[in-house]
Design an enzyme around this catalytic site. Structure first.
Site, PDB file in Angstrom:
ATOM      1  N   HIS A  44       0.845  -1.211   0.000  1.00  0.00           N
ATOM      2  CA  HIS A  44       0.000   0.000   0.000  1.00  0.00           C
ATOM      3  C   HIS A  44       0.878   1.259   0.000  1.00  0.00           C
ATOM      4  O   HIS A  44       0.625   2.199  -0.744  1.00  0.00           O
ATOM      5  CB  HIS A  44      -0.884   0.051   1.254  1.00  0.00           C
TER       6      HIS A  44
ATOM      7  N   LYS B  59     -16.143  -7.487   5.476  1.00  0.00           N
ATOM      8  CA  LYS B  59     -14.867  -8.215   5.356  1.00  0.00           C
ATOM      9  C   LYS B  59     -14.349  -8.672   6.718  1.00  0.00           C
ATOM     10  O   LYS B  59     -13.274  -9.259   6.795  1.00  0.00           O
ATOM     11  CB  LYS B  59     -13.816  -7.315   4.700  1.00  0.00           C
TER      12      LYS B  59
ATOM     13  N   ARG C 140      -1.782  -5.869  -8.404  1.00  0.00           N
ATOM     14  CA  ARG C 140      -0.716  -6.841  -8.148  1.00  0.00           C
ATOM     15  C   ARG C 140      -0.699  -7.841  -9.297  1.00  0.00           C
ATOM     16  O   ARG C 140      -0.546  -7.462 -10.436  1.00  0.00           O
ATOM     17  CB  ARG C 140      -0.970  -7.544  -6.813  1.00  0.00           C
TER      18      ARG C 140
ATOM     19  N   SER D 195      -2.754  -8.193   2.640  1.00  0.00           N
ATOM     20  CA  SER D 195      -2.967  -8.090   4.085  1.00  0.00           C
ATOM     21  C   SER D 195      -3.318  -9.464   4.653  1.00  0.00           C
ATOM     22  O   SER D 195      -2.923  -9.813   5.768  1.00  0.00           O
ATOM     23  CB  SER D 195      -4.084  -7.089   4.392  1.00  0.00           C
TER      24      SER D 195
HETATM   25  P1  ADP Z   1      -9.914  -3.488  -0.768  1.00  0.00           P
HETATM   26  O1  ADP Z   1     -10.780  -4.081   0.298  1.00  0.00           O
HETATM   27  O2  ADP Z   1     -10.484  -2.264  -1.393  1.00  0.00           O
HETATM   28  O3  ADP Z   1      -9.391  -4.472  -1.796  1.00  0.00           O
HETATM   29  P2  ADP Z   1      -7.212  -3.382   0.225  1.00  0.00           P
HETATM   30  O4  ADP Z   1      -6.697  -2.663   1.433  1.00  0.00           O
HETATM   31  O5  ADP Z   1      -7.078  -4.857   0.220  1.00  0.00           O
HETATM   32  O6  ADP Z   1      -8.683  -2.918   0.062  1.00  0.00           O
HETATM   33  O7  ADP Z   1      -6.509  -2.791  -1.061  1.00  0.00           O
HETATM   34  C1  ADP Z   1      -6.624  -1.458  -1.423  1.00  0.00           C
HETATM   35  C2  ADP Z   1      -5.954  -1.268  -2.759  1.00  0.00           C
HETATM   36  O8  ADP Z   1      -4.553  -1.496  -2.628  1.00  0.00           O
HETATM   37  C3  ADP Z   1      -6.420  -2.243  -3.851  1.00  0.00           C
HETATM   38  O9  ADP Z   1      -6.402  -1.570  -5.103  1.00  0.00           O
HETATM   39  C4  ADP Z   1      -5.366  -3.317  -3.835  1.00  0.00           C
HETATM   40  O10 ADP Z   1      -5.274  -3.966  -5.090  1.00  0.00           O
HETATM   41  C5  ADP Z   1      -4.133  -2.471  -3.539  1.00  0.00           C
HETATM   42  N1  ADP Z   1      -3.068  -3.262  -2.938  1.00  0.00           N
HETATM   43  C6  ADP Z   1      -3.094  -4.006  -1.816  1.00  0.00           C
HETATM   44  N2  ADP Z   1      -1.905  -4.614  -1.593  1.00  0.00           N
HETATM   45  C7  ADP Z   1      -1.098  -4.235  -2.614  1.00  0.00           C
HETATM   46  C8  ADP Z   1       0.250  -4.540  -2.985  1.00  0.00           C
HETATM   47  N3  ADP Z   1       0.999  -5.381  -2.299  1.00  0.00           N
HETATM   48  N4  ADP Z   1       0.721  -3.962  -4.095  1.00  0.00           N
HETATM   49  C9  ADP Z   1      -0.055  -3.134  -4.825  1.00  0.00           C
HETATM   50  N5  ADP Z   1      -1.319  -2.812  -4.559  1.00  0.00           N
HETATM   51  C10 ADP Z   1      -1.842  -3.355  -3.464  1.00  0.00           C
END
Ligand code: ADP
Length: 162
Positions: A17, A41, A90, A128
């Site tokens: 992130h 979630k 990703r 995560s």
């Molecule tokens: P959501 O519930 O909206 O998917 P997340 O916190 O899981 O929330 O992810 C928020 C954004 O960050 C999403 O676009 C996700 O693809 C991106 N994201 C999460 N982890 C990574 C990572 N390791 N590299 C790049 N983007 C990421």
């Protein structure tokens, strides 16, 4: 001013992130990290804990604002005077879901664009969920999250260890 909104659950914020936030600052003057409550979630951390960790990790980035939002994302984006949603991509597995959301948001509000950024390859596998699994088994977290986030994950998941 060129404002972008980076929405997500951030349960908790990882180096993946943070990498996306840093990259987005090369494009946007001001980035709002919008932490969604997302009770469906069943997040490990409460909304206020997630907000606090995002604030901590981004404290040296003055162009970053940390906020929460409810309701339709595109409405929030418009209300905040932004014109773009920032999302991280990703592996291929992210694509279908992100594609559906971007096109739905475009249908809802044609003036809001979605911008996809790719993280550095060392973070391109980080989620995560995987980090929570590592923490549950007492594995090292320093390559994945900020040390303070690692501490909180360890404290929260210690009681679940076999
Ligand atoms: P959501 O519930 O909206 O998917 P997340 O916190 O899981 O929330 O992810 C928020 C954004 O960050 C999403 O676009 C996700 O693809 C991106 N994201 C999460 N982890 C990574 C990572 N390791 N590299 C790049 N983007 C990421």
């Amino acid at each position: 001013m060129n404002v972008g909104v980076y929405p997500g659950t951030f349960d908790p914020i990882t180096h993946g992130h943070t990498d996306i936030i840093a990259r987005s600052l090369r494009i946007f003057d001001h980035v709002i990290v919008a932490v969604a409550p997302n009770p469906s979630k069943h997040p490990l951390f409460s909304l206020s804990e997630r907000l606090e960790m995002v604030r901590l990790v981004t404290q040296d980035m003055p162009q970053v604002e940390v906020a929460t939002f409810e309701g339709l994302l595109v409405e929030y984006v418009k209300r905040r005077g932004a014109h773009a949603v920032i999302r991280g991509l990703r592996a291929i597995s992210d694509f279908e879901h992100e594609f559906q959301m971007a096109l739905t948001n475009r249908k809802l509000e044609n003036t809001v664009e979605t911008v996809f950024l790719m993280p550095s390859e060392e973070y391109s596998y980080l989620t995560s969920t995987i980090i929570k699994d590592v923490a549950k088994h007492g594995g090292p977290l320093t390559d994945f999250v900020h040390p303070e986030v690692a501490k909180r994950l360890d404290q929260r998941l210690r009681s679940l260890r076999p």
